[in-house]
Design a protein around this motif. Structure first.
Motif, PDB file in Angstrom:
ATOM      1  N   PRO A   1     -16.093  47.429  47.330  1.00  0.00           N
ATOM      2  CA  PRO A   1     -16.436  48.402  48.383  1.00  0.00           C
ATOM      3  C   PRO A   1     -17.931  48.528  48.651  1.00  0.00           C
ATOM      4  CG  PRO A   1     -14.691  49.280  47.008  1.00  0.00           C
ATOM      5  CD  PRO A   1     -15.161  48.013  46.341  1.00  0.00           C
ATOM      6  N   ASN A   2     -18.756  48.518  47.612  1.00  0.00           N
ATOM      7  CA  ASN A   2     -20.200  48.647  47.845  1.00  0.00           C
ATOM      8  C   ASN A   2     -20.747  47.466  48.630  1.00  0.00           C
ATOM      9  OD1 ASN A   2     -20.407  51.101  46.578  1.00  0.00           O
ATOM     10  ND2 ASN A   2     -21.345  50.315  44.706  1.00  0.00           N
ATOM     11  N   LEU A   3     -20.234  46.285  48.368  1.00  0.00           N
ATOM     12  CA  LEU A   3     -20.683  45.104  49.097  1.00  0.00           C
ATOM     13  C   LEU A   3     -20.325  45.228  50.577  1.00  0.00           C
ATOM     14  CD1 LEU A   3     -21.933  42.273  49.071  1.00  0.00           C
ATOM     15  CD2 LEU A   3     -19.673  41.362  48.490  1.00  0.00           C
ATOM     16  N   ARG A   4     -19.134  45.714  50.845  1.00  0.00           N
ATOM     17  CA  ARG A   4     -18.732  45.888  52.248  1.00  0.00           C
ATOM     18  C   ARG A   4     -19.548  46.994  52.928  1.00  0.00           C
ATOM     19  NH1 ARG A   4     -12.206  44.742  52.768  1.00  0.00           N
ATOM     20  NH2 ARG A   4     -12.276  42.635  51.874  1.00  0.00           N
ATOM     21  N   LYS A   5     -19.922  48.022  52.168  1.00  0.00           N
ATOM     22  CA  LYS A   5     -20.799  49.054  52.725  1.00  0.00           C
ATOM     23  C   LYS A   5     -22.136  48.454  53.142  1.00  0.00           C
ATOM     24  CE  LYS A   5     -19.079  53.062  50.113  1.00  0.00           C
ATOM     25  NZ  LYS A   5     -19.462  54.053  49.047  1.00  0.00           N
ATOM     26  N   ILE A   6     -22.664  47.571  52.308  1.00  0.00           N
ATOM     27  CA  ILE A   6     -23.925  46.908  52.625  1.00  0.00           C
ATOM     28  C   ILE A   6     -23.768  46.077  53.901  1.00  0.00           C
ATOM     29  CG2 ILE A   6     -25.607  45.198  51.842  1.00  0.00           C
ATOM     30  CD1 ILE A   6     -24.852  46.064  48.948  1.00  0.00           C
TER      31      ILE A   6
ATOM     32  N   ARG B   1     -23.638  47.149  42.325  1.00  0.00           N
ATOM     33  CA  ARG B   1     -22.755  47.782  41.333  1.00  0.00           C
ATOM     34  C   ARG B   1     -23.377  49.046  40.750  1.00  0.00           C
ATOM     35  NH1 ARG B   1     -21.899  43.542  37.251  1.00  0.00           N
ATOM     36  NH2 ARG B   1     -22.525  41.837  38.601  1.00  0.00           N
ATOM     37  N   TYR B   2     -24.176  49.702  41.553  1.00  0.00           N
ATOM     38  CA  TYR B   2     -24.779  50.955  41.118  1.00  0.00           C
ATOM     39  C   TYR B   2     -23.711  52.036  40.922  1.00  0.00           C
ATOM     40  CZ  TYR B   2     -24.292  51.857  46.141  1.00  0.00           C
ATOM     41  OH  TYR B   2     -23.800  51.977  47.414  1.00  0.00           O
ATOM     42  N   GLN B   3     -24.002  52.968  40.032  1.00  0.00           N
ATOM     43  CA  GLN B   3     -23.138  54.122  39.825  1.00  0.00           C
ATOM     44  C   GLN B   3     -23.610  55.253  40.738  1.00  0.00           C
ATOM     45  OE1 GLN B   3     -20.453  53.821  37.272  1.00  0.00           O
ATOM     46  NE2 GLN B   3     -21.186  51.780  37.828  1.00  0.00           N
TER      47      GLN B   3
END
Length: 261
Positions: free
Chosen positions: A74-79, A231-233
């Motif tokens: 999900p974070n990659l897609r947010k970027i 992969r940040y928290q």
């Protein structure tokens, strides 16, 4: 027995170094994959499934090459969505692993076994086909960014004028020899705490690029560890702020070398 175990560990490490994973840091904080996350959609591009976002008619495309956890993070897609919505790029996040991202819970497919099927050399060949497909659809300028595993793929692309600009974010197993062969303007964004990109090596990277007259930025982000940009928290304020800064640096690089040139 002890000698045999050491030999096996040595061979395992050698394979991981060769194929693009620098060690345990590459596997920390695995994401919860979600194939429906993001504002974009999943289609086939150049024979690969890919998450795409941003205007499909754009002549400017950005490829994001994932870490070992793949294109459903999900974070990659947010970027990807951020890059698309901010600058109007058509952003493509390929599934370089053909539906099999690394799964740390699958004891039958440990990293050594998994990398035999998903090495960065194969990713490089797939990326070239992807770029050809985008150009066939009318895309005129392409930038590429790689995270960890994907950093090695993008470094390989940077040696051959496949893209107009490159960004490596906490790349794994990118060597000084790789950097000496780079021809594309390149930004290298790394963490203070990363075994694979120590400060002395980053200094050598910058010197090599400058000697070869390749436009470059090499930036070390304080207080963060390998993988922090994707992969940040969410509860780690320092990591989130630093990740956002790195994302903006990436976007600025692509704006300068893909959009404005």
């Amino acid at each position: 027995m002890f000698t045999i175990v050491l030999h096996v560990l040595f061979l395992t490490l050698c394979l991981q170094l060769q194929q693009g994973v620098s060690g345990p840091q590459c596997l920390e904080h695995p994401p919860n994959l979600n194939g429906t996350s993001g504002a974009g959609s999943v289609i086939k591009v150049g024979g690969l499934k890919a998450y795409v976002t941003g205007p499909s008619h754009s002549k400017l495309a950005i490829i994001l090459a994932s870490d070992v956890y793949g294109f459903e993070a999900p974070n990659l897609r947010k970027i990807a969505d951020k890059v698309a919505s901010t600058a109007g790029f058509h952003v493509v996040v390929p599934d370089f692993f053909y539906g099999e991202p690394y799964n740390p819970n699958n004891t039958q497919r440990n990293m050594t076994v998994w990398l035999k099927d998903h090495g960065t050399d194969k990713g490089f060949e797939d990326a070239k086909r992807l770029i050809a497909a985008l150009k066939n659809k009318g895309v005129s300028k392409i930038g590429a960014a790689g995270f960890c595993w994907g950093g090695k793929v993008v470094a390989e692309l940077s040696k051959g004028y496949y893209t107009k600009a490159a960004v490596l974010l906490h790349p794994s197993r990118v060597t000084l020899d790789d950097i000496k062969a780079v021809k594309t303007p390149i930004a290298i964004l790394v963490a203070q705490f990363d075994n694979g990109t120590p400060p002395e090596l980053m200094k050598q990277f910058q010197e090599a690029l400058s000697t070869n007259k390749v436009d470059n930025v090499v930036k070390i982000f304080p207080g963060v560890s390998h993988g922090w940009t994707v992969r940040y928290q969410d509860n780690n304020v320092t990591a989130v702020k630093s990740a956002n800064e790195a994302h903006q640096d990436m976007l600025d690089w692509f704006t300068k070398y893909v959009q404005k040139r």
